[in-house]
Design a protein around this motif. Structure first.
Motif, PDB file in Angstrom:
ATOM      1  N   LEU A   1      26.789   4.292  41.900  1.00  0.00           N
ATOM      2  CA  LEU A   1      27.697   3.955  42.351  1.00  0.00           C
ATOM      3  C   LEU A   1      28.908   5.168  42.608  1.00  0.00           C
ATOM      4  N   PRO A   2      29.278   5.153  43.875  1.00  0.00           N
ATOM      5  CA  PRO A   2      30.671   6.546  43.220  1.00  0.00           C
ATOM      6  C   PRO A   2      31.124   6.025  42.424  1.00  0.00           C
ATOM      7  N   ASN A   3      32.757   6.985  41.550  1.00  0.00           N
ATOM      8  CA  ASN A   3      33.159   7.336  40.890  1.00  0.00           C
ATOM      9  C   ASN A   3      33.024   6.287  39.753  1.00  0.00           C
ATOM     10  N   SER A   4      32.697   6.306  39.097  1.00  0.00           N
ATOM     11  CA  SER A   4      32.463   5.429  38.311  1.00  0.00           C
ATOM     12  C   SER A   4      32.228   6.694  37.075  1.00  0.00           C
ATOM     13  N   PRO A   5      32.750   7.399  36.335  1.00  0.00           N
ATOM     14  CA  PRO A   5      32.562   8.879  35.977  1.00  0.00           C
ATOM     15  C   PRO A   5      31.507   8.013  34.406  1.00  0.00           C
ATOM     16  N   TYR A   6      30.580   8.769  33.765  1.00  0.00           N
ATOM     17  CA  TYR A   6      29.952   8.775  32.483  1.00  0.00           C
ATOM     18  C   TYR A   6      30.102  10.039  32.177  1.00  0.00           C
ATOM     19  N   THR A   7      29.984   9.759  30.685  1.00  0.00           N
ATOM     20  CA  THR A   7      29.366  10.991  29.695  1.00  0.00           C
ATOM     21  C   THR A   7      27.982  10.941  29.646  1.00  0.00           C
ATOM     22  N   LEU A   8      26.997  11.932  30.200  1.00  0.00           N
ATOM     23  CA  LEU A   8      25.332  11.935  29.953  1.00  0.00           C
ATOM     24  C   LEU A   8      25.467  12.110  28.661  1.00  0.00           C
ATOM     25  N   ARG A   9      24.225  11.082  27.480  1.00  0.00           N
ATOM     26  CA  ARG A   9      23.963  11.767  27.088  1.00  0.00           C
ATOM     27  C   ARG A   9      22.427  11.924  25.750  1.00  0.00           C
ATOM     28  N   ALA A  10      21.970  12.505  25.095  1.00  0.00           N
ATOM     29  CA  ALA A  10      20.469  12.956  24.727  1.00  0.00           C
ATOM     30  C   ALA A  10      19.443  11.636  25.044  1.00  0.00           C
ATOM     31  N   GLU A  11      19.937  10.145  24.458  1.00  0.00           N
ATOM     32  CA  GLU A  11      19.293   8.645  24.336  1.00  0.00           C
ATOM     33  C   GLU A  11      18.527   8.549  25.734  1.00  0.00           C
ATOM     34  N   GLU A  12      20.152   9.213  26.778  1.00  0.00           N
ATOM     35  CA  GLU A  12      20.041   8.410  28.046  1.00  0.00           C
ATOM     36  C   GLU A  12      18.721   8.935  28.432  1.00  0.00           C
ATOM     37  N   LEU A  13      18.331  10.203  28.626  1.00  0.00           N
ATOM     38  CA  LEU A  13      17.206  11.001  29.149  1.00  0.00           C
ATOM     39  C   LEU A  13      16.123  10.411  28.358  1.00  0.00           C
ATOM     40  N   GLU A  14      15.475  10.736  29.947  1.00  0.00           N
ATOM     41  CA  GLU A  14      13.856  10.244  29.997  1.00  0.00           C
ATOM     42  C   GLU A  14      12.527  10.850  29.598  1.00  0.00           C
ATOM     43  N   TYR A  15      12.839  11.913  29.412  1.00  0.00           N
ATOM     44  CA  TYR A  15      11.671  13.336  28.619  1.00  0.00           C
ATOM     45  C   TYR A  15      11.760  13.159  28.456  1.00  0.00           C
ATOM     46  N   ARG A  16      10.190  13.508  27.767  1.00  0.00           N
ATOM     47  CA  ARG A  16       9.934  13.578  26.200  1.00  0.00           C
ATOM     48  C   ARG A  16      10.881  13.984  25.201  1.00  0.00           C
ATOM     49  N   ASP A  17      10.921  15.543  25.916  1.00  0.00           N
ATOM     50  CA  ASP A  17      12.151  16.022  25.037  1.00  0.00           C
ATOM     51  C   ASP A  17      13.810  16.024  25.808  1.00  0.00           C
ATOM     52  N   LYS A  18      14.367  15.745  24.708  1.00  0.00           N
ATOM     53  CA  LYS A  18      15.447  15.189  25.324  1.00  0.00           C
ATOM     54  C   LYS A  18      16.780  16.091  24.934  1.00  0.00           C
ATOM     55  N   ILE A  19      16.230  17.389  25.487  1.00  0.00           N
ATOM     56  CA  ILE A  19      17.343  18.120  26.364  1.00  0.00           C
ATOM     57  C   ILE A  19      17.926  18.485  27.608  1.00  0.00           C
ATOM     58  N   SER A  20      18.913  19.031  27.679  1.00  0.00           N
ATOM     59  CA  SER A  20      19.499  19.145  28.868  1.00  0.00           C
ATOM     60  C   SER A  20      20.894  19.984  28.650  1.00  0.00           C
ATOM     61  N   ALA A  21      20.469  21.101  29.593  1.00  0.00           N
ATOM     62  CA  ALA A  21      22.281  21.100  29.658  1.00  0.00           C
ATOM     63  C   ALA A  21      23.106  20.738  30.156  1.00  0.00           C
ATOM     64  N   TYR A  22      22.932  19.261  30.501  1.00  0.00           N
ATOM     65  CA  TYR A  22      23.738  18.752  30.932  1.00  0.00           C
ATOM     66  C   TYR A  22      24.072  17.229  29.995  1.00  0.00           C
ATOM     67  N   VAL A  23      23.568  17.542  28.841  1.00  0.00           N
ATOM     68  CA  VAL A  23      24.403  16.914  27.638  1.00  0.00           C
ATOM     69  C   VAL A  23      25.077  17.078  27.519  1.00  0.00           C
ATOM     70  N   GLY A  24      26.494  16.005  27.265  1.00  0.00           N
ATOM     71  CA  GLY A  24      27.829  15.915  27.408  1.00  0.00           C
ATOM     72  C   GLY A  24      28.990  16.031  28.141  1.00  0.00           C
ATOM     73  N   ARG A  25      28.011  16.401  29.511  1.00  0.00           N
ATOM     74  CA  ARG A  25      28.519  16.700  30.745  1.00  0.00           C
ATOM     75  C   ARG A  25      29.235  15.268  31.048  1.00  0.00           C
ATOM     76  N   LYS A  26      30.365  15.569  31.741  1.00  0.00           N
ATOM     77  CA  LYS A  26      31.256  13.785  32.422  1.00  0.00           C
ATOM     78  C   LYS A  26      30.610  14.562  33.424  1.00  0.00           C
TER      79      LYS A  26
END
Length: 181
Positions: free
Chosen positions: A123-148
């Motif tokens: 879905l283009p032009n649909s900004p969101y801010t990535l939150r750790a709880e949205e990650l499907e990884y075992r360890d909910k860490i990523s440099a992208y968390v908090g990024r729009k």
């Protein structure tokens, strides 16, 4: 292609990877090559790890690699198509057609009779801010968390079956299969 060195102090060891993050001038140069068609494939070096391996005071002691597989398509779509005007045909070549051809995955990479029904709906032009709880990884860490991120994956279909939807998340049952290349 996304982070630049000016952001490293803010992000910390989560952004440690190899090759290392470069400055804005190098990033712009890389984008010029991508848009000019000099780069054939775009992918991620996805390198997840437990938080204990990234949570270091000294970045040299931290695990090298960024957990980013979940967001490589939406971020690349936002950065390439939406922000830099890349044609959709080039986008699809870089993330689907060329990788399938490179690794002789004859049932992948294209929408055609006889190919696997693998699709990602963006879905283009649909900004969101990535939150750790949205990650499907075992360890909910990523440099992208908090990024729009300026685009959203709303559905993923693998072998004709929906495995993810924005409304319901991951299905948990994946029809995928290991392909030896």
């Amino acid at each position: 292609m996304y982070f630049v060195t000016d952001e490293l102090d803010e992000i910390g060891p989560l952004a440690k990877c190899s090759p290392p993050i470069r400055d804005k001038k190098a990033q712009d140069g890389l984008w010029r090559h991508v848009l000019a068609g000099n780069i054939n494939v775009i992918t991620t070096d996805y390198s997840p790890c437990p938080a204990t391996l990234k949570n270091k005071n000294n970045a040299f002691d931290a695990w090298g690699g960024i957990a980013g597989l979940q967001n490589d398509v939406d971020i690349f779509f936002d950065e390439s198509v939406q922000k830099r005007g890349m044609p959709l045909t080039q986008f699809s070549r870089l993330i689907a057609i060329n990788p399938a051809d490179r690794f002789a995955l004859h049932t992948k990479g294209r929408i055609a009779i006889g190919k696997d029904a693998d699709f990602t709906f963006i879905l283009p032009n649909s900004p969101y801010t990535l939150r750790a709880e949205e990650l499907e990884y075992r360890d909910k860490i990523s440099a992208y968390v908090g990024r729009k991120i300026g685009a959203r994956i709303v559905r993923a279909i693998l072998l004709g079956e929906t495995i993810y939807s924005l409304e319901n998340g991951l299905t948990g049952a994946f029809p995928g299969r290991y392909i030896k290349v």
